[in-house]
Write an enzyme that holds these catalytic residues in place. Sequence first.
Site, PDB file in Angstrom:
ATOM      1  N   LYS A  94      41.011  27.731   6.630  1.00 22.87           N
ATOM      2  CA  LYS A  94      41.768  28.758   7.363  1.00 22.87           C
ATOM      3  C   LYS A  94      41.704  28.558   8.880  1.00 22.87           C
ATOM      4  O   LYS A  94      42.631  28.919   9.596  1.00 22.87           O
ATOM      5  CB  LYS A  94      41.268  30.155   7.000  1.00 22.87           C
ATOM      6  CG  LYS A  94      41.509  30.560   5.549  1.00 22.87           C
ATOM      7  CD  LYS A  94      42.972  30.838   5.258  1.00 22.87           C
ATOM      8  CE  LYS A  94      43.195  31.281   3.817  1.00 22.87           C
ATOM      9  NZ  LYS A  94      44.621  31.302   3.448  1.00 22.87           N
ATOM     10  N   GLU A 116      45.854  39.886   8.339  1.00 28.52           N
ATOM     11  CA  GLU A 116      45.433  40.385   7.036  1.00 28.52           C
ATOM     12  C   GLU A 116      44.393  39.420   6.494  1.00 28.52           C
ATOM     13  O   GLU A 116      44.323  38.277   6.937  1.00 28.52           O
ATOM     14  CB  GLU A 116      46.635  40.427   6.085  1.00 28.52           C
ATOM     15  CG  GLU A 116      46.926  39.111   5.346  1.00 28.52           C
ATOM     16  CD  GLU A 116      47.356  37.958   6.255  1.00 28.52           C
ATOM     17  OE1 GLU A 116      47.707  38.222   7.421  1.00 28.52           O
ATOM     18  OE2 GLU A 116      47.319  36.797   5.803  1.00 28.52           O
ATOM     19  N   SER A 387      38.669  23.674  -0.600  1.00 26.59           N
ATOM     20  CA  SER A 387      39.208  24.293   0.611  1.00 26.59           C
ATOM     21  C   SER A 387      38.187  25.143   1.353  1.00 26.59           C
ATOM     22  O   SER A 387      38.349  25.434   2.530  1.00 26.59           O
ATOM     23  CB  SER A 387      40.419  25.151   0.252  1.00 26.59           C
ATOM     24  OG  SER A 387      40.044  26.092  -0.739  1.00 26.59           O
TER      25      SER A 387
END
Lengths: 417, 244
Positions: A94, A116, A387
Site C-alpha cells: 500500500k 478509507e 503483498s
Amino acid sequence: MSSLKSFILNPTGHFDTFGGRYVPELLIPFCDDLHRAFFDCIRDKKFLRELEHLRETFSGRPTPLTFCENLTKHLGGSQIFVKNEGLNHTGAHKINHCIGQVLVARKMGKKRIIAETGAGQHGLATATVCAKFGLECVIYMGRKDYDRQRPNVFWMERLGATVVPVEEGDKSLRDAINVALRDLISDPVDTYYLLGTVCGPHPYPVMNTYFQSVIGREVRSQMEAQAKTLPDCIIASCGGGSNAMGIFHDFLDDKNVSLVAVEAGGKGITEKKNQCDHASRFETGSVGVAEGFKSFFLQNPDGQIKNSHSISAGLDYSGVGPQIAYLKSIGRIETTFALDTEVLEAYELLAQKEGILAALESAHAVAEAIKRAKKMKKHQSLVIHCSGRGEKDLFITAGKLDSENFKKFLKEQSKHE
Amino acid sequence: MLMTHIVAGYPDIETSEELVQMMADTGVTYIEIQIPFSDPIADGPTIMQANQTSLRNGTTTKDCFQLMSRLTKKIKTPLLFMTYFNIVHAQGVENFCCRVHEAGAWGLIVPDIPFDEEAEEHFLRNCKKYNLHAIQVISPLTTDERLKKIAKVASGFVYCVSRLGTTGERKALDPALGSYLTRVRKYIKLPLALGFGISSRAHVEAALTHADIAVMGSKVINLMNETSKGKQIETVQKFLKTIL
C-alpha cells in the site's frame, strides 16, 4: 499489435465497458483537477526522481524476490518464488501508491488528506506519508474492521492520524469508501482523497496501477537475474485489485506468463439475501455501477450491493477494480478463490517452510499456489505475490490457531492495568 | 414553486403513497420519489438512513414502479423518480426508462450519471425517447465550460446544488448564492431549482429570490422521524402549509 500495458493506463479511464467516472457533478471538478495533476506529474522528470528517491530511501525498495526451496521440494512441482512486498515500510504494498499520491496531492496544494481503509494497511501507509509530509490525516474505517484490526488503529493514531469508525451499512470497507466520498463532496477544494485501491472514479484505477506497477517491473528483472527466465505463472490475491494490478501490469503483454487473481472464498460460495459468505465477485457477481465506477459487484437483481465476507479485511469488498474486470473479460487473467480454512493452512505452511509470515490477504495467493504448483512441471516457475506481512493479523490468527493460550495471555495482560 | 422529496418505502409504501397524495393536495409543484439504493453517495445521513430502512423493509424497484403508477393515476402534480445509476443499469437503461414512462412519471434525477458517460450508457437518449425529463444537477464548482455542455442536454429544469456537501439540513444558506445562480443563468435558460440545506420558510423565501423552484428533502424525513406513527402525514402537511 497494440500494447495492453499502455491501454490499461489510458487517459480516458475506460476499459471497454468498465471503469469510467460515475460521480455526482460536485465531484467532477475534483476528478478533472486530479487527472490533470497526475498526468502532469508523471511527465515531470523532477517528480519521477523524487518518487524514485522515496521508494529507495523511505520505503526500502526494491523488495526481495525469494526462491522458496523448501516449499518447492515439499510440493514437488514448479519452482516457487515469493515477491515479498511485506518488507516495505509499513509492511505492505500500500505504501507504493501512498508515496505516489501524496506527491500528487502536494503538487495540487492540498492540506488535508482523507482515506478509507479495510485491513488498516492502506490507512497505516496513508498516515505514514502524511506524517512525513506534514499533512492533516483523517482515516475512515468500517466499525467491523476498526474492531478486528485494533493494532493498526493504534499505529495510525500514534502517527498523528484521526481514525473515524464508520457505523453505517455493513460497517465494512465499502461503507468507509462511501463516507470518504461524502467527505470529499463536502470539501473538494482543500481535501485530497487518497483512495487505497484500483477502484473508484477515473483517474484512481489508472493512477494506482501506475504507482503499483513498480512491483512487476522488479519481478521481471529479479527473475531474469535469478532464474534467467520469466515466470510461467504469477498469483496474487484480489480485493479491490491494487496488489494484483501492481504485479500483473508489467507482464500484460507477455502472453506466456499466466496471471491468476485469487478472490476471497470466505466460508464458501453461498449467500443469503443481502449477505454473501465470500467476496468472490467473479463467481456470483455481475456488472454494475457503484462508488463511482463500473465493474463487477456482488449485488441482487435490483442492483442493491450485497455485503461480502472474508477472514481478511483487505479482501472483504463487494466490488473489484475495473481493469481487473476488463482483463478477466478478455481472458488475459484467470480468477479463482480460496476459502478461509485453506488460507489459514497456507499461512502456516509458508511460515514453517520458508520463514515468511504472510498477511491473510496474501495467504490467499499462497493457497492457490499450493494447488497449482503440484500440477506444474519442475522446470516451470511460479511467483506468489506476498503483498503484506502477517503481524497485523495477530489477533485473528492467534484466535484461530492458538485460541486457548492467547486468551490466557490477554487475560493476564488485562490484570496488569 | 416548491419541490419536495420522499424515499419510497420509508417508513413503508402505504405511508409513501399517502405522503405524496397529501403533498399534491397541499399544492407542492414537483415531487421527487427516491428509489432506495444501498450506496447513496450524494445523500447525507438523514436520507441515507431512510434508504437503508426502506431496503430492510424489502422495498424493490418493482414496488416503486407500482407506487408511481398508482399515484400518477390519481394526481396531476409532475412526479419524478430520483435514484442512483446502478438501479437504472440493473434493469437495463432502455427498459428502465420505458417502465418509468409507462408508470407516468414526468422526469428522472440520477446524480451519478454525468453526461460524460453518455456514449457508454445512452441514458439521455433513452430519457428523450420515452419523454422523460432528465434533470441535470450542477454545483457551485461546475465550470462555465461544463455549464455550456449541460445546457445542451438539460430538460425540464436544472437542479442547482446550493453548496458543497451532501443532502441535509443547514442553519443558513450560502450568501454567495446570488452570484452563483446569475452565472448559471448566463448559460441555462430553463427554470432553476435550488436544493441541499433548505429547511424553513425563510430558506425557501431566500432560495426563491434567486431560483424558480425551492427543493426540500431531508427536512420532511426529519419531521417524520420526530413524529409518532399515525401523526406523520398531518405534521408534514402542517409544516408545508406554513411554506406554501
